[in-house]
Design a protein around this motif. Sequence first.
Motif, PDB file in Angstrom:
ATOM      1  N   ARG A  51       0.762  -1.137   0.031  1.00 16.53           N
ATOM      2  CA  ARG A  51       0.146   0.001  -0.008  1.00 16.53           C
ATOM      3  C   ARG A  51       0.874   1.296   0.073  1.00 16.53           C
ATOM      4  NH1 ARG A  51      -5.150   2.245   1.149  1.00 16.53           N
ATOM      5  NH2 ARG A  51      -5.015   3.751   2.970  1.00 16.53           N
ATOM      6  N   VAL A  52       0.960   2.059  -1.054  1.00 22.70           N
ATOM      7  CA  VAL A  52       1.585   3.260  -1.552  1.00 22.70           C
ATOM      8  C   VAL A  52       1.012   4.487  -1.542  1.00 22.70           C
ATOM      9  CG1 VAL A  52       3.483   3.896  -2.581  1.00 22.70           C
ATOM     10  CG2 VAL A  52       3.431   1.477  -2.227  1.00 22.70           C
ATOM     11  N   LEU A  53       1.511   5.452  -0.844  1.00 28.17           N
ATOM     12  CA  LEU A  53       0.993   6.867  -1.106  1.00 28.17           C
ATOM     13  C   LEU A  53       1.802   7.565  -1.873  1.00 28.17           C
ATOM     14  CD1 LEU A  53      -0.822   9.155  -0.361  1.00 28.17           C
ATOM     15  CD2 LEU A  53       0.576   9.533   1.664  1.00 28.17           C
ATOM     16  N   ASP A  54       1.319   8.244  -2.938  1.00 23.61           N
ATOM     17  CA  ASP A  54       2.110   9.070  -3.952  1.00 23.61           C
ATOM     18  C   ASP A  54       1.763  10.383  -3.346  1.00 23.61           C
ATOM     19  OD1 ASP A  54       3.359  10.273  -5.685  1.00 23.61           O
ATOM     20  OD2 ASP A  54       2.515   9.390  -7.504  1.00 23.61           O
ATOM     21  N   GLY A  75      -3.234   8.298  -4.736  1.00 31.51           N
ATOM     22  CA  GLY A  75      -2.260   9.411  -5.422  1.00 31.51           C
ATOM     23  C   GLY A  75      -2.962  10.939  -4.767  1.00 31.51           C
ATOM     24  N   VAL A  76      -2.221  11.660  -4.075  1.00 33.91           N
ATOM     25  CA  VAL A  76      -2.873  12.680  -3.439  1.00 33.91           C
ATOM     26  C   VAL A  76      -2.282  14.033  -4.256  1.00 33.91           C
ATOM     27  CG1 VAL A  76      -2.923  14.539  -1.394  1.00 33.91           C
ATOM     28  CG2 VAL A  76      -3.172  11.934  -0.898  1.00 33.91           C
ATOM     29  N   GLU A  77      -2.997  14.897  -4.790  1.00 36.94           N
ATOM     30  CA  GLU A  77      -2.647  16.158  -5.548  1.00 36.94           C
ATOM     31  C   GLU A  77      -3.489  17.064  -5.153  1.00 36.94           C
ATOM     32  OE1 GLU A  77      -1.118  18.822  -7.541  1.00 36.94           O
ATOM     33  OE2 GLU A  77       0.197  17.115  -7.466  1.00 36.94           O
ATOM     34  N   PRO A  78      -2.929  18.361  -5.072  1.00 37.29           N
ATOM     35  CA  PRO A  78      -3.975  19.324  -4.730  1.00 37.29           C
ATOM     36  C   PRO A  78      -4.085  20.324  -6.014  1.00 37.29           C
ATOM     37  CG  PRO A  78      -1.674  19.964  -3.821  1.00 37.29           C
ATOM     38  CD  PRO A  78      -1.649  18.632  -4.311  1.00 37.29           C
ATOM     39  N   ALA A 116       4.504   2.372   2.292  1.00 35.15           N
ATOM     40  CA  ALA A 116       5.640   3.308   1.783  1.00 35.15           C
ATOM     41  C   ALA A 116       4.775   4.493   1.005  1.00 35.15           C
ATOM     42  CB  ALA A 116       6.394   2.807   0.355  1.00 35.15           C
ATOM     43  N   VAL A 117       5.667   5.615   1.493  1.00 30.09           N
ATOM     44  CA  VAL A 117       5.251   7.107   0.960  1.00 30.09           C
ATOM     45  C   VAL A 117       6.359   7.464   0.018  1.00 30.09           C
ATOM     46  CG1 VAL A 117       4.626   9.284   1.458  1.00 30.09           C
ATOM     47  CG2 VAL A 117       3.752   7.431   2.987  1.00 30.09           C
ATOM     48  N   ALA A 139       1.609   9.053   7.841  1.00 26.65           N
ATOM     49  CA  ALA A 139       0.789   8.249   7.335  1.00 26.65           C
ATOM     50  C   ALA A 139       1.380   6.899   7.039  1.00 26.65           C
ATOM     51  CB  ALA A 139       0.581   8.840   5.690  1.00 26.65           C
ATOM     52  N   LEU A 140       2.685   6.805   7.304  1.00 28.64           N
ATOM     53  CA  LEU A 140       3.399   5.469   7.243  1.00 28.64           C
ATOM     54  C   LEU A 140       2.890   4.755   8.512  1.00 28.64           C
ATOM     55  CD1 LEU A 140       6.899   6.483   6.140  1.00 28.64           C
ATOM     56  CD2 LEU A 140       5.408   4.792   4.845  1.00 28.64           C
ATOM     57  N   LYS A 141       2.918   3.121   8.055  1.00 33.83           N
ATOM     58  CA  LYS A 141       2.916   2.333   9.433  1.00 33.83           C
ATOM     59  C   LYS A 141       4.388   2.152   9.972  1.00 33.83           C
ATOM     60  CE  LYS A 141       3.879  -1.902   6.797  1.00 33.83           C
ATOM     61  NZ  LYS A 141       3.722  -3.183   6.465  1.00 33.83           N
ATOM     62  N   PRO A 142       4.358   1.920  11.385  1.00 35.40           N
ATOM     63  CA  PRO A 142       5.797   1.766  11.955  1.00 35.40           C
ATOM     64  C   PRO A 142       6.774   0.645  10.976  1.00 35.40           C
ATOM     65  CG  PRO A 142       4.255   1.481  13.683  1.00 35.40           C
ATOM     66  CD  PRO A 142       3.452   1.595  12.186  1.00 35.40           C
ATOM     67  N   GLY A 143       7.949   1.480  10.766  1.00 39.03           N
ATOM     68  CA  GLY A 143       8.823   0.756  10.034  1.00 39.03           C
ATOM     69  C   GLY A 143       8.602   1.172   8.548  1.00 39.03           C
ATOM     70  N   GLY A 144       7.474   1.658   8.104  1.00 35.58           N
ATOM     71  CA  GLY A 144       7.266   1.981   6.751  1.00 35.58           C
ATOM     72  C   GLY A 144       8.424   2.793   6.166  1.00 35.58           C
ATOM     73  N   LEU A 145       8.605   2.814   4.915  1.00 35.17           N
ATOM     74  CA  LEU A 145       9.517   3.462   4.018  1.00 35.17           C
ATOM     75  C   LEU A 145       9.100   4.827   3.447  1.00 35.17           C
ATOM     76  CD1 LEU A 145      12.299   3.220   2.689  1.00 35.17           C
ATOM     77  CD2 LEU A 145      11.283   2.306   0.819  1.00 35.17           C
ATOM     78  N   PHE A 146       9.813   5.933   3.716  1.00 34.01           N
ATOM     79  CA  PHE A 146       9.655   7.168   3.276  1.00 34.01           C
ATOM     80  C   PHE A 146      10.648   7.780   2.283  1.00 34.01           C
ATOM     81  CE2 PHE A 146       9.518  12.087   3.802  1.00 34.01           C
ATOM     82  CZ  PHE A 146       9.012  12.274   2.740  1.00 34.01           C
ATOM     83  N   VAL A 147      10.262   7.834   0.771  1.00 33.15           N
ATOM     84  CA  VAL A 147      11.252   8.186  -0.098  1.00 33.15           C
ATOM     85  C   VAL A 147      10.942   9.464  -0.894  1.00 33.15           C
ATOM     86  CG1 VAL A 147      12.459   7.497  -2.268  1.00 33.15           C
ATOM     87  CG2 VAL A 147      11.718   6.068  -0.918  1.00 33.15           C
TER      88      VAL A 147
END
Length: 243
Positions: A51-54, A75-78, A116-117, A139-147
């Motif tokens: 599950r990935v947030l763009d 995908g979130v875009e304003p 991941a985000v 927005a990440l779960k614990p240990g989740g990846l942010f790039v």
Amino acid sequence: MTEWTNDTAIQRWGTIPRDALQATAHDGDFAKRHLINPVLLRMLGDLQGQRVLDAGCGNGYLSRILARRGAQIVGVEPGQSQFEFAVEQETSAPQGIQYVQADLCALPDLGAPFDAVVSSMVLPAVPDWTGAMRACVQALKPGGLFVFTVNHPCYEQLWPTWRQHGEYRTARYLAEYEIPGPSGVDFHRTIATYLNQLISLGCHLTELAEPGLTPQLAENGPDGIDAYTHLPNFLIAAARRAA
């Protein structure tokens, strides 16, 4: 420096014309295609079922690439024009992507935490970038990846100065300042500013990348792109949220 708010920046960025969005709809522009995308995809790794947030997805090109790799994408875009274009692409060729129009600093309920985000070339354009980074991490779960990717703070205007002088030139680094562009405004911030904020949010930095072009790729690029074989125009960071 002009007093920018997230709202005024969103309004400015949200008027990108359709032809410009269409031109980068498949895999972005030359720099994203050859410098950013390969590193992002390597850092994100196997996305099957993830599950990935763009965050700040623009026209949705990266969301569509990630969906093709098996990820479940939000995908979130304003920006108005980018959001409408992304939704249109999903409607015409569904990939199961959920697009949400929202300021990154005021995210609605997006459901379960993300594995991941990714936020590519977004933070430099956000006046309240600390709020946006905080929202990405939360927005990440614990240990989740942010790039995330940004214009390299040391070499932000590499291409134009190289074309003019045959080398990179800059006269300032430590102060924040505006970098006007054809579609909106980015903001210069130091490397330490970004990384210290990341640390303050409880993240563990796992990798930094400063990608450069090979001479072979530069031969087929636009005029002045050979600068990218000598100096990096982008900084890419990967970090883990505290478990």
